[in-house]
Design an enzyme around this catalytic site. Structure first.
Site, PDB file in Angstrom:
ATOM      1  N   ARG A 178       0.788  -1.241   0.000  1.00 57.09           N
ATOM      2  CA  ARG A 178       0.000   0.000   0.000  1.00 57.09           C
ATOM      3  C   ARG A 178       0.820   1.291   0.000  1.00 57.09           C
ATOM      4  O   ARG A 178       1.912   1.335   0.563  1.00 57.09           O
ATOM      5  CB  ARG A 178      -0.929   0.012   1.220  1.00 57.09           C
ATOM      6  CG  ARG A 178      -2.017  -1.036   1.141  1.00 57.09           C
ATOM      7  CD  ARG A 178      -2.916  -1.065   2.368  1.00 57.09           C
ATOM      8  NE  ARG A 178      -3.968  -2.082   2.186  1.00 57.09           N
ATOM      9  CZ  ARG A 178      -3.769  -3.402   2.345  1.00 57.09           C
ATOM     10  NH1 ARG A 178      -2.600  -3.856   2.731  1.00 57.09           N
ATOM     11  NH2 ARG A 178      -4.765  -4.246   2.124  1.00 57.09           N
TER      12      ARG A 178
ATOM     13  N   HIS B 283      -0.943  -2.635  -4.522  1.00 58.63           N
ATOM     14  CA  HIS B 283      -0.391  -3.533  -5.544  1.00 58.63           C
ATOM     15  C   HIS B 283      -0.414  -2.948  -6.960  1.00 58.63           C
ATOM     16  O   HIS B 283      -0.791  -3.621  -7.933  1.00 58.63           O
ATOM     17  CB  HIS B 283      -1.135  -4.869  -5.526  1.00 58.63           C
ATOM     18  CG  HIS B 283      -0.954  -5.665  -4.259  1.00 58.63           C
ATOM     19  ND1 HIS B 283       0.177  -5.598  -3.477  1.00 58.63           N
ATOM     20  CD2 HIS B 283      -1.777  -6.561  -3.633  1.00 58.63           C
ATOM     21  CE1 HIS B 283       0.052  -6.416  -2.438  1.00 58.63           C
ATOM     22  NE2 HIS B 283      -1.119  -6.998  -2.511  1.00 58.63           N
TER      23      HIS B 283
ATOM     24  N   HIS C 228       3.283 -12.826  -5.306  1.00 58.30           N
ATOM     25  CA  HIS C 228       2.191 -12.910  -4.338  1.00 58.30           C
ATOM     26  C   HIS C 228       1.591 -14.319  -4.255  1.00 58.30           C
ATOM     27  O   HIS C 228       0.376 -14.474  -4.129  1.00 58.30           O
ATOM     28  CB  HIS C 228       1.115 -11.887  -4.697  1.00 58.30           C
ATOM     29  CG  HIS C 228       0.271 -11.452  -3.547  1.00 58.30           C
ATOM     30  ND1 HIS C 228      -0.472 -12.334  -2.797  1.00 58.30           N
ATOM     31  CD2 HIS C 228       0.055 -10.241  -3.006  1.00 58.30           C
ATOM     32  CE1 HIS C 228      -1.124 -11.662  -1.855  1.00 58.30           C
ATOM     33  NE2 HIS C 228      -0.821 -10.389  -1.949  1.00 58.30           N
TER      34      HIS C 228
ATOM     35  N   ASP D  92      -1.296  -9.591   8.777  1.00 58.21           N
ATOM     36  CA  ASP D  92      -1.155  -8.903   7.485  1.00 58.21           C
ATOM     37  C   ASP D  92      -0.129  -7.800   7.711  1.00 58.21           C
ATOM     38  O   ASP D  92      -0.445  -6.622   7.652  1.00 58.21           O
ATOM     39  CB  ASP D  92      -2.516  -8.361   7.026  1.00 58.21           C
ATOM     40  CG  ASP D  92      -2.494  -7.906   5.567  1.00 58.21           C
ATOM     41  OD1 ASP D  92      -1.405  -7.928   4.954  1.00 58.21           O
ATOM     42  OD2 ASP D  92      -3.569  -7.525   5.067  1.00 58.21           O
TER      43      ASP D  92
ATOM     44  N   GLU E 130       5.515 -12.383   1.299  1.00 55.68           N
ATOM     45  CA  GLU E 130       5.933 -11.564   0.168  1.00 55.68           C
ATOM     46  C   GLU E 130       7.161 -10.753   0.557  1.00 55.68           C
ATOM     47  O   GLU E 130       7.075  -9.861   1.398  1.00 55.68           O
ATOM     48  CB  GLU E 130       4.797 -10.610  -0.222  1.00 55.68           C
ATOM     49  CG  GLU E 130       3.469 -11.280  -0.475  1.00 55.68           C
ATOM     50  CD  GLU E 130       2.288 -10.383  -0.119  1.00 55.68           C
ATOM     51  OE1 GLU E 130       2.165  -9.292  -0.699  1.00 55.68           O
ATOM     52  OE2 GLU E 130       1.496 -10.761   0.759  1.00 55.68           O
TER      53      GLU E 130
END
Ligand code: GLA
Length: 392
Positions: free
Chosen positions: A117, A142, A216, A288, A356
């Site tokens: 982001r 993304h 990803h 996350d 990632e």
């Protein structure tokens, strides 16, 4: 010896679907050293504008096989043996192009120009402010509306001794998704005899810009569609992470993981603390978060150990090395039972995880984070290796 097959260009979607499914059935792993590595190619589908999407199947002759699409550079499947030699596909995905185009939550793709982001989709570079797409609430995610995950990559296959690989290139024109600079990106995937997927990322620009590339892939080491990954045991080589606000933008601090459910320095089941009433886990609806890797080399040139995941049930192990400063651990929180995966089973929350490797989210607005600025006299270069093995 290289075998090269190509299916007729007018194959119907039904036939493709069937061939995709048939090829995913269980296969006995060949004895070590028995088979030479090889690359095959078929047609996966056709874009709405008529562009053909090819699929490459890379086999390492040592029991491992991956499938890669020219659309998004997507790794569609990763087939690896478990501790008893039984092959399973450990990557979440779809068996048809339409699902990738219409509903993919970034399964397996190359993510860019900016992975993760950027706050309010806005950043300032050399006194010019750029407004990017706000495609995730108020934020940019993304690479925007049509990021690198939705582009067709020019792909060539190659073989080097025991290794087979794909070189994928995409030239993003200046102004695409409102980013400055023409960005020429090459991502090279190699499948080695040692059951490694090696990813080398390279990019150059003709004007100052920002860039942050990753892959990803969502993994489930017990096999995609087999249920939750909460029993998988994770180790992350990080004593700090970047906590986020309610829109998942880093607050800017690097907080210690010690004494919190964010601490994965010792191998811990992903599900063990995922329901703890810890603010960051509530905000993320699970994990996350970007972990700040404990690196010896802070010039980001050396490959260093980042994370390890073990599935105690199948014995499959995934080990990740990278040159990058960070890794986003995402526990599949937004999988909500609406997607049907490659083998026809529904994906629910925590049915896959992503790790990632990356520069930190929102770095263009966080001068204290390692820079993501790329200038015309520089080359962006990063490497990440995903290695599979088994444990008893
Ligand atoms: C990243 C983000 C998540 C989510 C997924 C894609 O991992 O950090 O918040 O957007 O991508 O669904």
């Amino acid at each position: 010896m290289r075998r090269f097959t190509r299916m007729a260009g007018n194959v119907t979607a039904t036939v493709l679907l069937m061939s995709g499914l048939a090829a995913l059935g269980p296969a006995a792993p060949p004895a070590a050293g028995a088979n030479p590595p090889r690359i095959d190619r078929d047609v996966f589908g056709t874009m709405p504008d008529g562009t053909r999407v090819d699929r490459f199947t890379l086999s390492n002759g040592n029991g491992m096989r991956i499938r890669v699409l020219t659309y998004g550079g997507i790794i569609q499947t990763i087939e690896v043996p478990d501790r008893r030699g039984r092959t399973g596909n450990v990557a979440l995905g779809f068996n048809n192009l339409t699902d990738y185009i219409e509903r993919s939550p970034y399964f397996g793709c190359i993510t860019g120009r900016y992975a993760n982001r950027i706050a309010n989709g806005r950043f300032t570079l050399d006194n010019v402010t750029y407004q990017l797409a706000q495609n995730n609430g108020v934020n940019h995610l993304h690479g925007g509306n049509v990021g690198f995950d939705k582009r067709i990559w020019t792909t060539t296959e190659f073989r080097e001794r025991d290794t087979v690989g794909l070189r994928m290139t995409y030239v993003s024109p200046a102004g695409e998704e409102n980013y400055p600079g023409t960005l020429t990106t090459t991502v090279t995937y190699r499948l080695t005899r040692d059951n490694e997927i090696r990813m080398d990322y390279r990019a150059t620009t003709d004007a100052a810009t920002i860039v942050n590339l990753t892959n990803h892939t969502y993994f489930n080491l017990a096999g995609e569609g087999s249920g939750t990954i909460e029993d998988h045991k994770l180790t992350v080589n990080a004593s700090r992470y970047t906590p986020v606000d309610t829109t998942l933008i880093p607050t800017g601090t690097l907080d210690p993981v010690a004494g919190t459910p964010m601490d994965f320095r010792r191998s811990t089941a992903i599900g063990e603390r995922i329901r703890n009433n810890f603010e960051q886990l509530v905000i993320g609806q699970g994990y996350d978060h970007n972990y700040v890797l404990d690196r010896r080399d802070n010039t980001f040139r050396q490959l260093e150990q980042a994370a390890t995941v073990v599935d105690p049930e199948s014995g499959r192990v995934l080990s990740i090395r990278t040159t990058e400063p960070g890794i986003q651990f995402y526990s599949g929180n937004f999988l909500d039972g609406t997607l049907v995966g490659t083998s026809g089973r529904v994906y629910r929350q925590t049915d896959g995880f992503a790790l990632e490797t990356q520069h930190f989210p929102d770095s263009p607005n966080k001068p204290q984070f390692p820079t993501t600025v790329l200038r015309p006299n520089q080359t962006y270069q990063t490497t990440t290796i995903y290695q599979f093995s088994t444990t008893r």
